[in-house]
Design an enzyme around this catalytic site. Structure first.
Site, mmCIF file in Angstrom:
data_model
loop_
_atom_site.group_PDB
_atom_site.id
_atom_site.type_symbol
_atom_site.label_atom_id
_atom_site.label_comp_id
_atom_site.label_asym_id
_atom_site.label_seq_id
_atom_site.Cartn_x
_atom_site.Cartn_y
_atom_site.Cartn_z
ATOM 1 N N SER A 54 0.855 -1.174 0.000
ATOM 2 C CA SER A 54 0.000 0.000 0.000
ATOM 3 C C SER A 54 0.894 1.227 0.000
ATOM 4 C CB SER A 54 -0.897 0.017 1.231
ATOM 5 O OG SER A 54 -1.737 1.150 1.183
ATOM 6 N N ARG A 302 -0.027 -4.952 -6.254
ATOM 7 C CA ARG A 302 -1.284 -5.513 -5.765
ATOM 8 C C ARG A 302 -2.440 -4.801 -6.455
ATOM 9 N NH1 ARG A 302 -5.070 -8.230 -4.559
ATOM 10 N NH2 ARG A 302 -5.705 -8.981 -2.487
ATOM 11 N N THR A 338 -7.081 1.974 3.783
ATOM 12 C CA THR A 338 -6.744 1.355 5.063
ATOM 13 C C THR A 338 -7.794 1.669 6.129
ATOM 14 O OG1 THR A 338 -4.401 1.487 4.515
ATOM 15 C CG2 THR A 338 -4.967 1.086 6.806
ATOM 16 N N CYS A 492 0.906 -8.239 -16.349
ATOM 17 C CA CYS A 492 1.426 -8.903 -15.154
ATOM 18 C C CYS A 492 2.686 -8.175 -14.676
ATOM 19 C CB CYS A 492 1.746 -10.367 -15.429
ATOM 20 S SG CYS A 492 2.581 -11.143 -14.024
ATOM 21 N N CYS A 515 4.915 -15.220 -9.188
ATOM 22 C CA CYS A 515 3.652 -14.529 -8.895
ATOM 23 C C CYS A 515 3.707 -13.785 -7.566
ATOM 24 C CB CYS A 515 2.520 -15.549 -8.888
ATOM 25 S SG CYS A 515 0.931 -14.858 -8.438
ATOM 26 N N CYS A 518 -0.932 -10.459 -7.031
ATOM 27 C CA CYS A 518 -1.627 -9.179 -7.199
ATOM 28 C C CYS A 518 -3.042 -9.369 -7.710
ATOM 29 C CB CYS A 518 -0.833 -8.244 -8.103
ATOM 30 S SG CYS A 518 -0.955 -8.609 -9.871
ATOM 31 N N CYS A 521 -4.299 -10.837 -13.280
ATOM 32 C CA CYS A 521 -4.665 -11.757 -14.377
ATOM 33 C C CYS A 521 -6.085 -12.288 -14.195
ATOM 34 C CB CYS A 521 -3.652 -12.897 -14.471
ATOM 35 S SG CYS A 521 -3.339 -13.769 -12.927
#
Lengths: 547, 249
Positions: A54, A302, A338, A492, A515, A518, A521
């Site tokens: 974040s 993310r 948040t 990606c 990977c 996130c 895809c």
């Protein structure tokens, strides 16, 4: 997952899936309300915080409600915002939006803190553990456990399964974790939440969810350039007018800078690479001057939910509730999720506590009512038209509308704009859009994908089934390559997908080990042919404190 | 027979270590820490020996800060019975670690000490050997197979030129290599049980051991970045470049 396996069971009053701000806040609030309840939290990351990405500037409002003594407990909110800038970028210049605090009070960051959300989650995790909550990092909720039309918990992932699906020498079957109530707080596009939403038809009658992909780097810069608490946001260049997104840059901690870029995943240009956009913004003078002479420490990515109020699904269902970005509580115009995730977790916990106490209903139905009566609802209501306006009218008119909506109507315009399509429907075939020429990395400010993914400390146990599955493998060549020229190899941010030629035909190579979880895809594949399943628990990125 | 397994908390093997900005060492603040993988293999082997009936109790020991406790809990979730934390804030060298471990071994009186051949943070590969010498016990290092029978232990060692098998009288010190076993996963019920197993904390400075470092770290720097390679068109060009530019032939 085969059902013949004999599975051990464990039973709790409440099970929480996901150890982010929503899940941890839910756990703490539950403990405050029900001192004797058994509460278990599972987290797929190797430790709490390992999968947290974040910005992050956070508003301490929800934290102060949850733990009023957060200062005495040494919560890692150490960098108050001291100055801010919002820039509209052209290729070479940046135009500052004046009087943010007066024109757009909702966007102003006075009183907020620049934090490492990973650090905050670790701290929340420690508070929760001290209160007697059972926290199990490294255990992935693989699938919902549904019995008699009711969510009764989850099944954790099997460990030690080989690539070909056989039981390896250290095979350990997943367990059934039973609970009277389950709180799903997996973050945006959570894999269990997706299945539960589908099973209970929770998205019926609401707008499709729209997402953004946030890609972030943490830098250490020379002390003489560091301005703790300075925050900067930008929009405009290098995205075209039809693509939503922008960059952030926050000075925090000990000579650290959080830099990142969010690309709205409703973009239409199949050639667009969110990673490359993120890299090249750093070469803009307004960003380069902050980073020059520094070194890059961490990289991560993310997806986040951007749809807001109109895209929220029904929040409760038999046996459980959705909290945080699993439901989509992020406030996009504010660029903050948040405090909203934490508040939703707390409201969910209050509703769950009531449901557990009342013996009768197995649905925490008071959640929606509690939400509608809270500041969280008012906040999302006032923000509701901004993101759809950008989707409808593009960046420039969208920004103008945002100004009018917040300055004149203060978010209370007598209309509500809607998101009309899903992100994957927005993608246009490759021959209808213009390829983008991205500059080569210079190795100082900008970098290639592989060296970036390396800094996410991502690892998956090698010998395990590929966790990214094509529902119909034959579709890739005809559609993804034939029509769109493999957009997954560009969107990606971890280099998982590669289009490679072999035997005069194009094939998709899936480097699942790269990977970073996130979920892009799962969101953006044009035919929704890619299914993101949880890999073995403990796999994925290992973001350190600072992320 | 009792087995003592010394374990070390190190920067997790997935993490790319980063040198501190002041070049005084590697950054460990806020970085994921976990059990040294070689020590995990040692814990697993001890548990297997107990499962085979060759051992009755497994005691794990670590030396370090209070935050090292989770590493002990992990070892107990894998099957160790109890744990000892020798608490100190000091950064210790293998000599001091071996001396501290000796005091624990003297107290516990085990039939076997099994530990990782080295820790992945400093790669010293010394503590097991020093401990064996100070205890005056036989040692079997770099074990890729062990078996215990009639008060003796047979250790297959991964020596430089191949495999060497040694037969040692117990008590002995064994250090583990990578191929000895594949550690099990700690399951949720076992993690839960491990929370209730005994964990004793002993202050290192009460053990009467000289912990003073013998080495001084002058500076820590990252290795130089490797330069990008080039493609050559022919063998002749390659030889030319190796001779004239790299000057290696």
């Amino acid at each position: 997952m085969s059902t013949e396996i004999e599975r051990e069971e464990m039973e709790f009053d409440v099970l929480i899936v996901g150890g982010g701000p929503a899940g941890l806040s839910a756990a703490i609030r539950l403990r405050q309300l029900l001192p004797d309840a058994t509460i278990c939290l599972v987290e797929k990351g190797s430790e709490i915080g390992a999968h947290i990405v974040s910005g992050a500037v956070i508003e301490p409002r929800a934290l102060a409600e949850l733990l009023p003594d957060w200062r005495e407990r040494n919560a890692p909110l150490n960098t108050p915002v001291t100055g801010e800038k919002i820039l509209f970028l052209t290729g070479k210049r940046g135009f500052s939006i004046p009087f943010i605090d007066r024109l757009m009070p909702a966007m102003a960051n006075h009183g907020n803190y620049v934090v490492s959300l990973g650090a905050l989650c670790r701290w929340l995790g420690a508070q929760a553990e001290e209160m007697g909550i059972e926290i199990y990092p490294g255990f992935a909720a693989a699938e919902p456990f549904i019995e008699n039309g009711r969510l009764c918990g989850v099944i954790t992932g099997d460990m030690g399964v080989t690539r070909t699906g056989e039981h390896g020498p250290n095979f350990a079957p997943g367990m059934i974790l039973r609970a009277r109530q389950t709180i799903l707080s997996e973050g945006a596009r959570g894999s269990v939440s997706q299945r539960v939403m589908k099973h209970f038809d929770l998205r019926q009658g609401v707008d499709p969810q729209t997402y953004g992909l946030g890609i972030k780097e943490v830098w250490e810069i020379p002390a003489e350039n560091h301005r703790p608490g300075f925050v900067q946001h930008s929009f405009g260049w290098p995205l075209d007018n039809g693509t939503y997104g922008g960059a952030w840059l926050y000075h925090f901690g000990e000579n650290l800078v959080s830099y990142g870029f969010v690309t709205g995943l409703d973009y239409d240009n199949s050639w667009l690479s969110p990673f490359q956009e993120m890299q090249r913004v750093k070469t803009h003078p307004e960003f380069a001057k902050h980073l020059e002479g520094g070194r890059r420490l961490i990289y991560g990515a993310r997806a986040l939910s951007e749809g807001g109020l109109q895209s929220l699904p029904r929040l409760s269902f038999p046996g459980g509730v959705l909290a945080g970005d699993s439901a989509g509580f992020l406030n996009m115009p504010k660029i903050k999720g948040t405090h909203t995730a934490m508040k939703s977790g707390m409201l969910a916990a209050e509703a769950v506590a009531e449901a557990l106490g009342s013996e009768g209903p197995d649905k925490a139905t008071s959640y929606t009512r509690r939400f509608k009566g809270s500041w969280l609802f008012r906040e999302l209501f006032e923000a509701r038209n901004i993101r759809p306006a950008f989707a409808r009218w593009g960046t420039r008119l969208g920004a103008l509308y945002a100004g009018i909506d917040s300055v004149i109507f203060r978010g209370r315009a007598p209309w509500t704009l809607h998101m009309r399509h899903t992100d994957h429907d927005a993608l246009k075939p490759a021959n209808e859009t213009k390829p983008i020429a991205y500059p080569k990395p210079d190795g100082k400010l900008t970098f290639d994908l592989n060296s970036s993914v390396f800094l996410s400390a991502t690892n998956h146990e090698e010998d395990q089934p590929v966790h990214l599955k094509l529902r119909d493998p034959s579709l890739w060549n005809a559609v993804n390559w034939g029509l769109y020229r493999s957009p997954e190899s560009r969107y990606c941010p971890a280099g998982v997908y590669e289009a490679v030629e072999a035997d005069k035909e194009m094939h998709l190579r899936i480097n699942a080990q790269n990977c970073v979880h996130c979920k892009t895809c799962d969101i953006k594949d044009p035919t929704q042919n890619i299914e993101w399943c949880v890999p073995e628990g403990g796999g994925g990125p290992n973001y350190p404190v600072g992320m | 027979m009792k087995i003592v397994v010394p374990v070390k908390r190190v920067v997790d093997y997935n993490v790319k270590p980063r040198v501190k900005a002041d070049n005084s060492g590697v950054e460990t603040q806020g970085v994921k820490m976990s059990m040294n993988p070689f020590d995990e293999i040692a814990v697993e082997e001890a548990v297997r020996l107990r499962e085979k009936g060759a051992a009755s109790e497994i005691v794990v020991v670590t030396i370090g800060v209070a935050e090292a406790q989770p590493v002990l809990r992990t070892a107990m979730a894998m099957g160790a019975d109890r744990a000892i934390l020798v608490q100190t804030e000091a950064a210790l060298e293998p000599l001091a670690v071996a001396k501290l471990l000796k005091t624990i071994v003297d107290r516990e009186n085990p039939g076997l000490v099994i530990m990782g051949k080295q820790a992945i943070d400093d790669d010293m590969n010394a503590t097991g050997q020093i401990l064996a010498a100070r205890l005056d016990w036989p040692q079997g290092t770099f074990a890729s197979a062990v078996s215990v029978e009639n008060g003796r232990i047979t250790v297959t060692r991964e020596a430089d030129g191949g495999l060497e098998t040694v037969d040692l009288a117990l008590p002995a010190v064994v250090t583990t290599d990578l191929r000895l076993n594949e550690p099990r996963y700690a399951t949720m019920p076992n993690i839960m049980k491990a929370k209730k197993k005994p964990l004793e904390t002993i202050a290192a400075d009460t053990l009467g051991v000289d912990l003073a470092p013998r080495l001084e770290t002058v500076t820590v720097i990252e290795p130089p970045v490797r330069k990008a390679g080039i493609k050559v068109a022919s063998a002749a060009e390659l030889v030319g470049k190796l001779r004239d530019e790299a000057k290696v032939i």
